[in-house]
Write an enzyme that holds these catalytic residues in place. Sequence first.
Site, short mmCIF file in Angstrom:
data_model
loop_
_atom_site.label_atom_id
_atom_site.label_comp_id
_atom_site.label_asym_id
_atom_site.label_seq_id
_atom_site.Cartn_x
_atom_site.Cartn_y
_atom_site.Cartn_z
CE1 TYR A 21 0.43 1.70 12.03
CE2 TYR A 21 3.08 2.29 11.12
CZ TYR A 21 2.09 1.77 12.06
OH TYR A 21 2.80 1.08 13.24
CG ASP A 22 -3.49 4.31 4.92
OD1 ASP A 22 -2.20 4.10 4.03
OD2 ASP A 22 -3.18 2.71 4.75
#
Length: 301
Positions: A21-22
Amino acid sequence: MSVRLNAQSTQEKYSELLDKYDTWLFDCDGVLWHGDRLIDGVVEVLETLRKRGKHILFVTNNATKSRKNYKKKFDKLGIQAEVDEVFGSAYASAVYLSSVLKLPKGKKVYVIGMDGLEEELRDEGIDFIGGTDPADNTFEPPSEILPDFSVGAVVIGLDMSINYTKMCKAFRYLHSNPDCAFIATNKDSTYPGSHGLLPGAGSCIAPLEYALGPKRTALPIGKPSKTMLDCIMAKHHFDPKRTIMVGDRLNTDIEFGKAGGLSTLLVLSGITSEDELTGPNPSPTVPDYVTDSLGDLRAAS
C-alpha cells in the site's frame, strides 16, 4: 476471512503488508493513543512508513479538537504530522456546510460541541451560536426559547458540557423549522479515554433524535460516511486500490474503508475485541487484516 497478524508473524509478512500500500489512513483514538498516552511503537512505525515513501493521513471522528489543535497533540506526543494530513469530523462538517450545503449568508449554525468544532466553523467563515457560549453552558432551567429562522443548521459533536438548555434550543430550532439542517459530526456511541470507554458524540445526539421522532434524524459526516472520504480525496489524490485504512472500530473505521473501496487493517488496541471477530456471534464486518497493535508493524523494519 481476515489475515491475522501477531507478535509471532514473520518480518516478511509485515514487510509484504507495508509494500502493498502506498497510502495509509489512520484513525487516532485507540490506534495511535489512548487519551494522552501514546501506544507503544507508534512513532517507530510511522517513521518507517515515511522512510519508505508512504503517504500518511490521519482520519478521526473526534470533533473536540480542530486540525490545528490536533497538530499540537501530535507534536506533544512526538508524532510527525502536518495540519493538512489531519482530517477530523469537525473540519469535514464545516466544509460540508460551506461547500456542499452552501449555507446562505445571513444564516447561522447552532452548535452543540466544543471549541475544536467552533474553530473549524470559524475558519470556513460560518457564523454560529451556542457551543462554548457561557449563556448556554448553564444548569439553570431554560427560559422561553423562541423559534429562530436565521438558524440554518444545528450541528452536534461530542460535548463534554452537554446540558438540557442546549438540548432545548437545538430541539426548538429543528422542530419549528423543517428547512433547518440537522448535522452530526459523527455518531460514535463511545470513544476510548485514557482509562476506558466514555460516551461519544452519538450519545449526545440520540436524546435529540428521540425527541424529534424518526422523521428528523441527523446526517452523519464522519466515518463511516462517504462524505468524509470525499472530503479527503478532494484534497489528496491517491489510488483506493493501493490505500489501506487502519482503525480500531469495525462499525466506523473498517466500514468506512470498505465503503470507499480501501483495504482495511483492524488493530485490537481500542474498541473492538477479538471476540467480535471469532466469538459465537461474530460481526458481519470483516477487516482484511487484524493485528494486536499498530506497534506490531515494527517487525517490518
